[in-house]
Design a protein around this motif. Structure first.
Motif, PDB file in Angstrom:
ATOM      1  N   THR A   1      70.574  47.384  31.177  1.00 48.40           N
ATOM      2  CA  THR A   1      71.496  48.511  31.006  1.00 48.40           C
ATOM      3  C   THR A   1      72.393  48.182  29.817  1.00 48.40           C
ATOM      4  N   ASP A   2      73.527  47.515  30.063  1.00 48.98           N
ATOM      5  CA  ASP A   2      74.353  47.124  28.921  1.00 48.98           C
ATOM      6  C   ASP A   2      74.067  45.691  28.467  1.00 48.98           C
ATOM      7  N   GLY A   3      73.052  45.053  29.048  1.00 51.20           N
ATOM      8  CA  GLY A   3      72.639  43.733  28.580  1.00 51.20           C
ATOM      9  C   GLY A   3      71.541  43.854  27.541  1.00 51.20           C
ATOM     10  N   LEU A   4      71.259  42.714  26.892  1.00 49.41           N
ATOM     11  CA  LEU A   4      70.246  42.680  25.837  1.00 49.41           C
ATOM     12  C   LEU A   4      68.942  42.155  26.442  1.00 49.41           C
ATOM     13  N   SER A   5      67.870  42.923  26.288  1.00 53.14           N
ATOM     14  CA  SER A   5      66.585  42.521  26.874  1.00 53.14           C
ATOM     15  C   SER A   5      66.064  41.246  26.220  1.00 53.14           C
ATOM     16  N   LEU A   6      65.460  40.367  27.042  1.00 52.52           N
ATOM     17  CA  LEU A   6      64.824  39.159  26.498  1.00 52.52           C
ATOM     18  C   LEU A   6      63.357  39.415  26.174  1.00 52.52           C
ATOM     19  N   GLY A   7      62.834  40.570  26.581  1.00 49.14           N
ATOM     20  CA  GLY A   7      61.441  40.872  26.297  1.00 49.14           C
ATOM     21  C   GLY A   7      60.868  41.801  27.352  1.00 49.14           C
ATOM     22  N   ALA A   8      59.592  42.116  27.186  1.00 52.88           N
ATOM     23  CA  ALA A   8      58.946  43.112  28.042  1.00 52.88           C
ATOM     24  C   ALA A   8      58.109  42.444  29.122  1.00 52.88           C
ATOM     25  N   VAL A   9      57.963  43.175  30.233  1.00 51.21           N
ATOM     26  CA  VAL A   9      57.007  42.786  31.272  1.00 51.21           C
ATOM     27  C   VAL A   9      55.772  43.664  31.121  1.00 51.21           C
ATOM     28  N   HIS A  10      54.605  43.043  31.179  1.00 52.40           N
ATOM     29  CA  HIS A  10      53.354  43.786  31.270  1.00 52.40           C
ATOM     30  C   HIS A  10      52.797  43.589  32.670  1.00 52.40           C
ATOM     31  N   GLU A  11      52.046  44.590  33.114  1.00 51.70           N
ATOM     32  CA  GLU A  11      51.493  44.509  34.467  1.00 51.70           C
ATOM     33  C   GLU A  11      49.974  44.592  34.408  1.00 51.70           C
ATOM     34  N   PRO A  12      49.300  44.053  35.415  1.00 53.91           N
ATOM     35  CA  PRO A  12      47.831  44.106  35.432  1.00 53.91           C
ATOM     36  C   PRO A  12      47.359  45.456  35.970  1.00 53.91           C
ATOM     37  N   TRP A  13      46.070  45.696  35.855  1.00 58.53           N
ATOM     38  CA  TRP A  13      45.527  46.952  36.389  1.00 58.53           C
ATOM     39  C   TRP A  13      45.674  47.003  37.897  1.00 58.53           C
ATOM     40  N   PHE A  14      45.503  45.873  38.543  1.00 55.96           N
ATOM     41  CA  PHE A  14      45.676  45.828  40.005  1.00 55.96           C
ATOM     42  C   PHE A  14      45.760  44.371  40.441  1.00 55.96           C
ATOM     43  N   ASN A  15      46.267  44.179  41.659  1.00 51.33           N
ATOM     44  CA  ASN A  15      46.289  42.838  42.246  1.00 51.33           C
ATOM     45  C   ASN A  15      44.907  42.480  42.780  1.00 51.33           C
ATOM     46  N   ARG A  16      44.685  41.221  42.978  1.00 48.97           N
ATOM     47  CA  ARG A  16      43.436  40.747  43.575  1.00 48.97           C
ATOM     48  C   ARG A  16      43.580  40.873  45.090  1.00 48.97           C
ATOM     49  N   THR A  17      42.837  41.777  45.691  1.00 45.04           N
ATOM     50  CA  THR A  17      42.922  41.998  47.141  1.00 45.04           C
ATOM     51  C   THR A  17      41.509  42.175  47.671  1.00 45.04           C
TER      52      THR A  17
ATOM     53  N   HIS B   1      40.346  44.806  48.673  1.00 45.15           N
ATOM     54  CA  HIS B   1      39.865  46.109  48.223  1.00 45.15           C
ATOM     55  C   HIS B   1      39.213  46.039  46.852  1.00 45.15           C
ATOM     56  N   HIS B   2      39.783  45.187  45.981  1.00 45.67           N
ATOM     57  CA  HIS B   2      39.228  45.104  44.632  1.00 45.67           C
ATOM     58  C   HIS B   2      39.702  43.819  43.980  1.00 45.67           C
ATOM     59  N   PHE B   3      38.791  43.240  43.199  1.00 44.29           N
ATOM     60  CA  PHE B   3      39.203  42.091  42.402  1.00 44.29           C
ATOM     61  C   PHE B   3      38.428  42.111  41.109  1.00 44.29           C
ATOM     62  N   ASN B   4      38.878  41.276  40.170  1.00 44.20           N
ATOM     63  CA  ASN B   4      38.279  41.281  38.846  1.00 44.20           C
ATOM     64  C   ASN B   4      38.127  39.853  38.366  1.00 44.20           C
ATOM     65  N   GLY B   5      36.882  39.449  38.099  1.00 45.11           N
ATOM     66  CA  GLY B   5      36.648  38.138  37.499  1.00 45.11           C
ATOM     67  C   GLY B   5      37.106  37.007  38.398  1.00 45.11           C
ATOM     68  N   HIS B   6      37.316  35.842  37.772  1.00 41.21           N
ATOM     69  CA  HIS B   6      37.655  34.644  38.543  1.00 41.21           C
ATOM     70  C   HIS B   6      39.063  34.684  39.114  1.00 41.21           C
ATOM     71  N   ILE B   7      40.007  35.206  38.337  1.00 44.51           N
ATOM     72  CA  ILE B   7      41.413  35.013  38.684  1.00 44.51           C
ATOM     73  C   ILE B   7      42.156  36.332  38.834  1.00 44.51           C
ATOM     74  N   ASN B   8      42.258  37.098  37.756  1.00 46.73           N
ATOM     75  CA  ASN B   8      43.151  38.254  37.801  1.00 46.73           C
ATOM     76  C   ASN B   8      42.597  39.414  36.995  1.00 46.73           C
ATOM     77  N   ALA B   9      43.035  40.603  37.362  1.00 47.77           N
ATOM     78  CA  ALA B   9      42.704  41.790  36.577  1.00 47.77           C
ATOM     79  C   ALA B   9      43.448  41.726  35.248  1.00 47.77           C
ATOM     80  N   ALA B  10      42.858  42.287  34.207  1.00 48.88           N
ATOM     81  CA  ALA B  10      43.443  42.189  32.866  1.00 48.88           C
ATOM     82  C   ALA B  10      44.792  42.893  32.809  1.00 48.88           C
TER      83      ALA B  10
END
Ligand SMILES: [Zn+2]
Length: 667
Positions: free
Chosen positions: A493-509, A511-520
């Motif tokens: 809000t009135d603070g200075l951002s240290l950077g952005a968060v990116h999120e994956p397409w989905f969690n590994r559950t 119901h769905h998973f991707n590759g060895h570790i995590n969705a891109a």
């Protein structure tokens, strides 16, 4: 009972803790004891104080006792002979009594044993039928027996220089005596919270009565109670102590992070301090096993960097003979201690930063082993050590104003009393670095401190990815990098951002998973910030410290240290060329001179025991050059104990090479 005031002790520099836990199945105990040879070997080892056994974990005594029982195959008063020999040689003697383990009492009085809430007897690393030490409950008539022993031994050895009481591990107990005691106190021993309340009563009663028994005879006697850790956040606990000993065998489950954690915390308390390691390859009780002398040297020098005095653990052979190997090793390293002592004696740590221990806030005074190694505290300690930050470890009773930045790692929620203290600290110009839950109000509903961001709840994603600002990102990573831990969503809000968060397409559950570790990771930023700085407060939305303790991501460390440096500004002293495995401390001597301690070794993971990872030190490679920017107000630099002056150019001096430990004195 009114509590006795335990007088503060000034400790010796070169102590040996001489274990002697000896089964009744060993014949001819002490048969080869020779008082002259015993004292000579200690003198040859440059030992100035020794802990000697009145009663061991097996419950046998080694002096002529009317209360307990002398070891059945010992033919004489060995403790008297040992004390006399040491006294004649000018070596101090501290009397050891095993408290929480006493096999003889456990056999003879089954009702004196600690009973866990599941009904089992508490033992160390084993069950009732295993070859495992059995915990005695201090809420039983054993306490009468123990205090009678203390009274007897203190009277029998009026020349003793201290009393050492071991295995103070009173856990919540459901023995018949605790059932009755808790019930009489209006508590329900079936209730977990009530059990812990009663546990504390039992522990405090033990502290009061053991101290009373000793000081009634010898009001000047130093007394120490060993919990195998330095509990953080309950200063009242130490009122029963004359000093603090930091039992810390790096290979025996404590690890190489424990000594700095405990020593930095203990250094903020008003007690003299002794670090305790040992000559064993792994842990206490190894008859016939030795670590490499370089490991012992490193561990002892580490104590010097924290201003503690030194104790090395050994175990006397049942025959009563001190072995040659141990005292060659100990003699060499104690000679180094004696040579370096003038630049260590009376020194105090200089710290820009204070790590407010999360354990000290959420479980004050805990003597639980898991709390000894709380990941958020240890992760922060590792980062700060590896980043060569000058820091202390503190509790909430410390003077915050002595530090430029406070770090509240991952799990320090802000109760009203802490908020009042932090508000005053910020008003006085202090700065605070927060992460994850730290900085939230006690109920987690929002921020209790002015972080300059809106709290939008927990992220539904794990992992998330962060893309810090250019000035904060790890220098080799130009893409969003993974944070493999639950994090919070914030938006500046009135603070200075240290950077952005990116999120994956989905969690590994399931119901769905991707590759060895995590969705891109999704290409577009999520719109949430990874952290925020608002004037004197920086907040990181990820549990960076626990994460570093668990997974060791260098990227996470570099980002966190960059955020700290951004908040701190110029440190009191800085080094270049010291690897991450090297540590830096700066201490002030009573004469006002400053001593930088450079310390370096690379413990290597070589095995795993029931106690924990087994890290071994064999080599002490020389490293350098190390460039040092001198602390403000100093103009001269000298290597000690070599006595070599270093050229100072533009406020910088260079240590060309050193191995293990080097002191640089600034004046
Ligand atoms: Zn009990």
């Amino acid at each position: 009972m009114a509590q006795r005031v335990v007088p503060k002790a000034v400790l010796p520099w070169r102590q040996v803790h001489l274990d002697f836990h000896t089964s009744e199945h060993i014949p001819d105990v002490g048969a080869r004891f020779d008082a002259t040879a015993f004292a000579k070997r200690l003198k040859d080892g440059n030992v100035d104080s020794v802990v000697l056994f009145a009663k061991c974990h097996h419950g046998w005594s080694y002096y002529d006792t009317q209360i307990g029982a002398r070891h059945p195959t010992l033919g004489f008063d060995m403790l008297r002979a040992q004390v006399d020999a040491c006294q004649a040689a000018g070596i101090k003697t501290v009397i050891y009594v095993s408290v929480g383990w006493d096999e003889r009492s456990a056999r003879d009085h089954v009702d004196w044993r600690q009973v866990a809430p599941d009904g089992s007897f508490r033992c160390l690393l084993g069950g009732h039928l295993d070859a495992a030490w059995k915990y005695i409950c201090l809420g039983t008539p054993y306490l009468d027996y123990l205090t009678a022993q203390i009274d007897e031994v203190v009277r029998a050895f009026p020349e003793a220089d201290g009393l050492w009481l071991d295995i103070i591990k009173q856990e919540p107990c459901c023995c018949v005596h605790c059932q009755a005691g808790a019930t009489a106190a209006g508590l329900d021993w079936l209730n977990e919270g009530d059990r812990d309340v009663y546990r504390k009563t039992v522990l405090q009663t033990y502290l009061d009565r053991s101290v009373q028994a000793a000081l009634a005879v010898r009001p000047d006697l130093p007394v120490f109670h060993n919990t195998s850790m330095v509990p953080r956040g309950d200063r009242h606990f130490f009122e029963s102590f004359s000093h603090i000993e930091i039992e810390s065998l790096p290979t025996g489950g404590w690890g190489y992070d424990h000594l700095p954690m405990a020593a930095k915390y203990a250094g903020t308390l008003p007690y003299d301090r002794l670090g305790v390691t040992a000559r064993f390859h792994i842990v206490w009780g190894e008859l016939g096993a030795w670590k490499h002398p370089n490991a012992l040297r490193y561990e002892v020098c580490a104590m010097l960097t924290h201003g503690t005095k030194i104790c090395i653990g050994d175990h006397l052979d049942p025959t009563g003979v001190l072995d040659t190997t141990s005292y060659q090793m100990i003699g060499d390293v104690f000679a180094e201690v004696e040579a370096k002592r003038p630049w260590c004696e009376g020194s105090v740590n200089i710290a820009d930063v204070a790590l407010l221990s999360a354990v000290s806030v959420r479980s004050p005074g805990s003597i639980n082993r898991a709390d000894r190694h709380a990941p958020e505290d240890e992760g922060a300690l590792r980062m700060l050590n590896e980043g060569h930050v000058l820091f202390d470890v503190i509790d909430a009773d410390a003077d915050f104003g002595a530090y430029r930045v406070l770090i509240l790692p991952d799990r320090v929620r802000i109760a009203p009393a802490l908020k009042t203290k932090l508000d005053a600290y910020l008003a006085g110009g202090g700065k605070v670095l927060l992460s994850a839950e730290s900085g939230l109000a006690a109920d987690g509903s929002g921020f209790a401190l002015p972080v300059g961001a809106a709290l939008l709840g927990p992220s539904p994603f794990n992992p998330t990815f962060i893309a810090p600002r250019d000035d904060l990102r790890p220098d080799w990573i130009t893409d969003p990098f993974m944070i493999f831990a639950p994090s919070l969503r914030i938006r500046a809000t009135d603070g200075l951002s240290l950077g952005a968060v990116h999120e994956p397409w989905f969690n590994r559950t399931p119901h769905h998973f991707n590759g060895h570790i995590n969705a891109a990771v999704k290409p577009e930023p999520s719109g949430y910030d990874c952290g925020v700085r608002h004037g004197q407060v920086t907040y990181l939305a990820q549990p960076v410290f626990s994460l570093y303790r668990e997974l060791g991501s260098v990227a996470v460390k570099r980002y966190t240290l960059a955020a700290l440096a951004d908040l701190l500004g110029a440190p009191t002293m800085a080094v270049e060329g010291l690897p991450a495995a090297g540590t830096l401390t700066l201490r002030r001597l009573p004469n006002g001179h400053h001593v930088a301690h450079l310390l370096y070794a690379t413990p290597m993971l070589k095995g795993q025991t029931v106690l924990g990872p087994l890290e071994v030190i064999e080599d002490l490679p020389a490293i350098g050059p190390i460039d040092i920017r001198l602390p403000g107000g100093t103009t001269a630099a000298r290597l000690e104990p070599q006595g070599i002056n270093l050229p100072v150019v533009d406020g910088k001096a260079t240590v060309d090479r050193f191995a293990c430990h080097q002191m640089v004195v600034f004046s």
